[in-house]
Design an enzyme around this catalytic site. Structure first.
Site, PDB file in Angstrom:
ATOM      1  N   SER A 115     -17.600  62.584 -63.724  1.00  0.00           N
ATOM      2  CA  SER A 115     -18.159  63.782 -62.744  1.00  0.00           C
ATOM      3  C   SER A 115     -18.998  63.395 -62.105  1.00  0.00           C
ATOM      4  O   SER A 115     -18.949  62.573 -61.082  1.00  0.00           O
ATOM      5  CB  SER A 115     -18.122  65.104 -63.629  1.00  0.00           C
ATOM      6  OG  SER A 115     -18.298  66.220 -62.935  1.00  0.00           O
ATOM      7  N   HIS A 138     -13.341  63.849 -60.201  1.00  0.00           N
ATOM      8  CA  HIS A 138     -12.410  65.084 -59.839  1.00  0.00           C
ATOM      9  C   HIS A 138     -13.257  65.680 -58.811  1.00  0.00           C
ATOM     10  O   HIS A 138     -14.330  65.730 -58.730  1.00  0.00           O
ATOM     11  CB  HIS A 138     -12.130  65.549 -61.382  1.00  0.00           C
ATOM     12  CG  HIS A 138     -13.415  66.170 -61.972  1.00  0.00           C
ATOM     13  ND1 HIS A 138     -14.016  67.175 -61.205  1.00  0.00           N
ATOM     14  CD2 HIS A 138     -14.266  65.820 -62.893  1.00  0.00           C
ATOM     15  CE1 HIS A 138     -14.916  67.638 -62.063  1.00  0.00           C
ATOM     16  NE2 HIS A 138     -15.100  66.792 -63.268  1.00  0.00           N
TER      17      HIS A 138
END
Length: 234
Positions: A115, A138
């Site tokens: 992330s 993501h």
């Protein structure tokens, strides 16, 4: 007397590791003065995480990074990462500060850098990942209630664009490829995005090289020698 000083010095080192996960490395044969910084657990922002969660506090890191830039006693920075991500704004602020340092910087992804850990990993001038390390790319997520759905969505898209632009600017990946991996629906169970293992992250151009601690330190020593050479030419 000498033993007391050594014990005091070791005690200060241990406390520095315990409090902020950092250490000064200055006993190497090259006599290089290196600051070791760890980013582990969750990147904590304006809100404190659960007491049972390991966290890296950005209010600890920012002054430390300012010290790295300003101190004549520090010649380079080694960053060890094993993080699942965390607060986006805090993570980006740390990544931007690392990227703006004028001194040699090297990052090493150990377990993972997921992330917002992605920008943190690529913010160094040169990045490594261990073969078993992972990177997860993501979309930006949010929890809680939205007030004004359309406006909130636009803000999330803008934030996501800031992240992809940063990743593209500090790696060999294009922003388009990053977005493609970010929106992949086939790789993660019950989620959108892509998990890249060590060599995949290097093949994609997100990370510079597969390697471990000796490789990362070796590269940093090499960069410090180069920086010293440039200074002596002036």
């Amino acid at each position: 007397m000498g033993n007391e000083k050594q014990e005091e010095k070791q005690g200060m080192k241990n406390e520095q590791i315990r409090q902020v996960g950092s250490l000064n490395l200055n006993e190497n044969k090259e006599k290089h003065k290196i600051k070791l910084l760890t980013i582990i657990g969750e990147v904590e922002g304006h809100e404190a995480v659960s007491g049972n969660t390991k966290a890296t506090k950005y209010e600890h890191l920012l002054p430390m990074l300012a010290e790295v830039e300003d101190s004549e006693e520090i010649e380079g920075l080694l960053i060890l990462l094993n993080t699942l991500g965390g607060d986006v704004e805090a993570g980006l602020s740390i990544a931007e500060m690392i990227a703006s340092l004028s001194k040699p910087t090297v990052s090493l992804v150990l377990g993972g850098s997921h992330s917002i850990g992605g920008p943190l990993a690529v913010s160094a001038k040169y990045s490594f990942i261990v073969p078993s390390g992972t990177m997860i790319v993501h979309p930006v997520r949010s929890s809680g209630m939205f007030i004004g759905v359309a406006q909130s969505l636009r803000n999330m898209i803008k934030t996501q664009d800031r992240i992809t632009r940063f990743l593209a600017s500090h790696s060999r990946m294009s922003q388009g490829r990053i977005e493609e991996l970010m929106l992949n629906q086939t790789d993660l169970v019950k989620d959108v995005g892509t998990l890249l293992e060590g060599r995949e992250a290097v093949r994609e151009g997100l990370i510079d090289e597969v390697g471990g601690m000796s490789d990362a330190l070796g590269k940093l020593h090499e960069m410090i020698d180069e920086a010293r050479g440039k200074k002596s030419e002036i």
